[in-house]
Scaffold this motif. Structure first.
Motif, mmCIF file in Angstrom:
data_model
loop_
_atom_site.group_PDB
_atom_site.id
_atom_site.type_symbol
_atom_site.label_atom_id
_atom_site.label_comp_id
_atom_site.label_asym_id
_atom_site.label_seq_id
_atom_site.Cartn_x
_atom_site.Cartn_y
_atom_site.Cartn_z
ATOM 1 N N GLU A 1 54.133 32.022 67.741
ATOM 2 C CA GLU A 1 53.044 32.770 67.088
ATOM 3 C C GLU A 1 53.386 33.028 65.619
ATOM 4 N N GLY A 2 52.625 32.439 64.713
ATOM 5 C CA GLY A 2 52.800 32.677 63.281
ATOM 6 C C GLY A 2 53.725 31.663 62.631
ATOM 7 N N VAL A 3 53.599 31.545 61.321
ATOM 8 C CA VAL A 3 54.316 30.503 60.595
ATOM 9 C C VAL A 3 55.830 30.720 60.587
ATOM 10 N N GLU A 4 56.286 31.959 60.470
ATOM 11 C CA GLU A 4 57.736 32.203 60.470
ATOM 12 C C GLU A 4 58.350 31.858 61.821
ATOM 13 N N ALA A 5 57.704 32.272 62.884
ATOM 14 C CA ALA A 5 58.198 31.963 64.233
ATOM 15 C C ALA A 5 58.147 30.461 64.491
ATOM 16 N N GLN A 6 57.111 29.786 64.009
ATOM 17 C CA GLN A 6 57.030 28.334 64.175
ATOM 18 C C GLN A 6 58.131 27.637 63.382
ATOM 19 N N ALA A 7 58.402 28.112 62.173
ATOM 20 C CA ALA A 7 59.481 27.517 61.372
ATOM 21 C C ALA A 7 60.829 27.697 62.077
ATOM 22 N N ARG A 8 61.069 28.891 62.598
ATOM 23 C CA ARG A 8 62.328 29.168 63.304
ATOM 24 C C ARG A 8 62.466 28.268 64.536
ATOM 25 N N GLN A 9 61.384 28.141 65.307
ATOM 26 C CA GLN A 9 61.435 27.298 66.508
ATOM 27 C C GLN A 9 61.601 25.837 66.134
ATOM 28 N N LEU B 1 73.442 20.901 62.012
ATOM 29 C CA LEU B 1 72.696 21.217 60.797
ATOM 30 C C LEU B 1 73.565 21.068 59.552
ATOM 31 N N ASP B 2 74.880 21.254 59.693
ATOM 32 C CA ASP B 2 75.791 21.096 58.547
ATOM 33 C C ASP B 2 75.826 19.665 58.019
ATOM 34 N N GLN B 3 75.472 18.696 58.855
ATOM 35 C CA GLN B 3 75.486 17.292 58.436
ATOM 36 C C GLN B 3 74.136 16.816 57.899
ATOM 37 N N VAL B 4 73.147 17.698 57.852
ATOM 38 C CA VAL B 4 71.822 17.311 57.358
ATOM 39 C C VAL B 4 71.894 17.071 55.849
ATOM 40 N N VAL B 5 71.389 15.903 55.439
ATOM 41 C CA VAL B 5 71.388 15.563 54.010
ATOM 42 C C VAL B 5 69.986 15.601 53.408
ATOM 43 N N LYS B 6 68.943 15.530 54.247
ATOM 44 C CA LYS B 6 67.570 15.496 53.736
ATOM 45 C C LYS B 6 66.627 16.053 54.787
ATOM 46 N N THR B 7 65.694 16.882 54.348
ATOM 47 C CA THR B 7 64.631 17.351 55.227
ATOM 48 C C THR B 7 63.284 17.140 54.550
ATOM 49 N N THR B 8 62.275 17.076 55.368
ATOM 50 C CA THR B 8 60.900 17.098 54.890
ATOM 51 C C THR B 8 60.190 18.198 55.657
ATOM 52 N N VAL B 9 59.525 19.079 54.919
ATOM 53 C CA VAL B 9 58.789 20.198 55.500
ATOM 54 C C VAL B 9 57.303 19.941 55.265
ATOM 55 N N PHE B 10 56.551 19.908 56.336
ATOM 56 C CA PHE B 10 55.111 19.721 56.266
ATOM 57 C C PHE B 10 54.461 21.075 56.559
ATOM 58 N N LEU B 11 53.628 21.545 55.645
ATOM 59 C CA LEU B 11 52.987 22.847 55.783
ATOM 60 C C LEU B 11 51.478 22.703 55.868
ATOM 61 N N LYS B 12 50.873 23.437 56.764
ATOM 62 C CA LYS B 12 49.416 23.482 56.841
ATOM 63 C C LYS B 12 48.854 24.164 55.590
ATOM 64 N N ASP B 13 49.592 25.152 55.067
ATOM 65 C CA ASP B 13 49.141 25.917 53.901
ATOM 66 C C ASP B 13 50.344 26.176 52.995
ATOM 67 N N MET B 14 50.307 25.650 51.776
ATOM 68 C CA MET B 14 51.422 25.821 50.849
ATOM 69 C C MET B 14 51.653 27.293 50.498
ATOM 70 N N PHE C 1 54.822 28.741 51.907
ATOM 71 C CA PHE C 1 56.103 28.192 51.458
ATOM 72 C C PHE C 1 57.202 29.251 51.419
ATOM 73 N N ALA C 2 56.939 30.405 50.826
ATOM 74 C CA ALA C 2 57.977 31.435 50.705
ATOM 75 C C ALA C 2 58.439 31.926 52.076
ATOM 76 N N ALA C 3 57.521 32.126 52.986
ATOM 77 C CA ALA C 3 57.879 32.600 54.329
ATOM 78 C C ALA C 3 58.723 31.561 55.063
ATOM 79 N N VAL C 4 58.326 30.301 54.980
ATOM 80 C CA VAL C 4 59.085 29.231 55.626
ATOM 81 C C VAL C 4 60.443 29.078 54.949
ATOM 82 N N ASN C 5 60.466 29.183 53.630
ATOM 83 C CA ASN C 5 61.716 29.058 52.884
ATOM 84 C C ASN C 5 62.724 30.130 53.302
ATOM 85 N N ALA C 6 62.254 31.342 53.544
ATOM 86 C CA ALA C 6 63.145 32.426 53.969
ATOM 87 C C ALA C 6 63.792 32.100 55.314
ATOM 88 N N VAL C 7 63.005 31.570 56.250
ATOM 89 C CA VAL C 7 63.549 31.175 57.555
ATOM 90 C C VAL C 7 64.495 29.996 57.372
#
Length: 126
Positions: free
Chosen positions: A45-53, A69-82, A85-91
């Motif tokens: 429920e909600g963008v922060e919880a979805q980002a965490r999951q 996660l320590d070996q991750v070199v690149k991610t792509t984040v797809f957002l329904k609503d830019m 961004f700040a809420a997802v970035n915090a998570v």
């Protein structure tokens, strides 16, 4: 080059003709992960919880692949609503530490299951 499929019940199963992740050489490429609870198949429920999951799902897939996660070199984040961004970035920042992975973030018209965020990753296998 050979490739190996990665699958774990600790993350939602693929809902189409794709793999949760593929190992190719020394690299793990994950499919985008929505904020779906693997136990219920329901979106958090909600963008922060979805980002965490979503990030917990990525973590489980990477661990199944022998990475983390320590070996991750690149991610792509797809957002329904830019505007989220700040809420997802915090998570996101609570899952990664410096040096942070390279990252792209894009707003999209629609995500599967009408999710609010989807995240994919590329990681170095151990």
């Amino acid at each position: 080059m050979s490739k190996k499929q990665v699958a774990t019940k600790q993350a939602p199963g693929a809902i189409g003709p794709y793999s949760q992740a593929v190992i190719a050489g020394h690299w793990v490429y994950t499919s985008g992960q929505l904020g779906l609870d693997p136990a219920t198949g329901e979106l958090a429920e909600g963008v922060e919880a979805q980002a965490r999951q979503s990030l917990n799902n990525l973590k489980a897939i990477l661990e199944e692949a022998g990475a983390s996660l320590d070996q991750v070199v690149k991610t792509t984040v797809f957002l329904k609503d830019m505007n989220d961004f700040a809420a997802v970035n915090a998570v996101y920042s609570s899952f990664f530490s410096e040096p942070y992975p390279a990252r792209s973030a894009v707003e999209v018209a629609r995500l599967p299951k009408d999710g609010l965020v989807e995240i994919e990753a590329v990681a170095r296998a151990k």
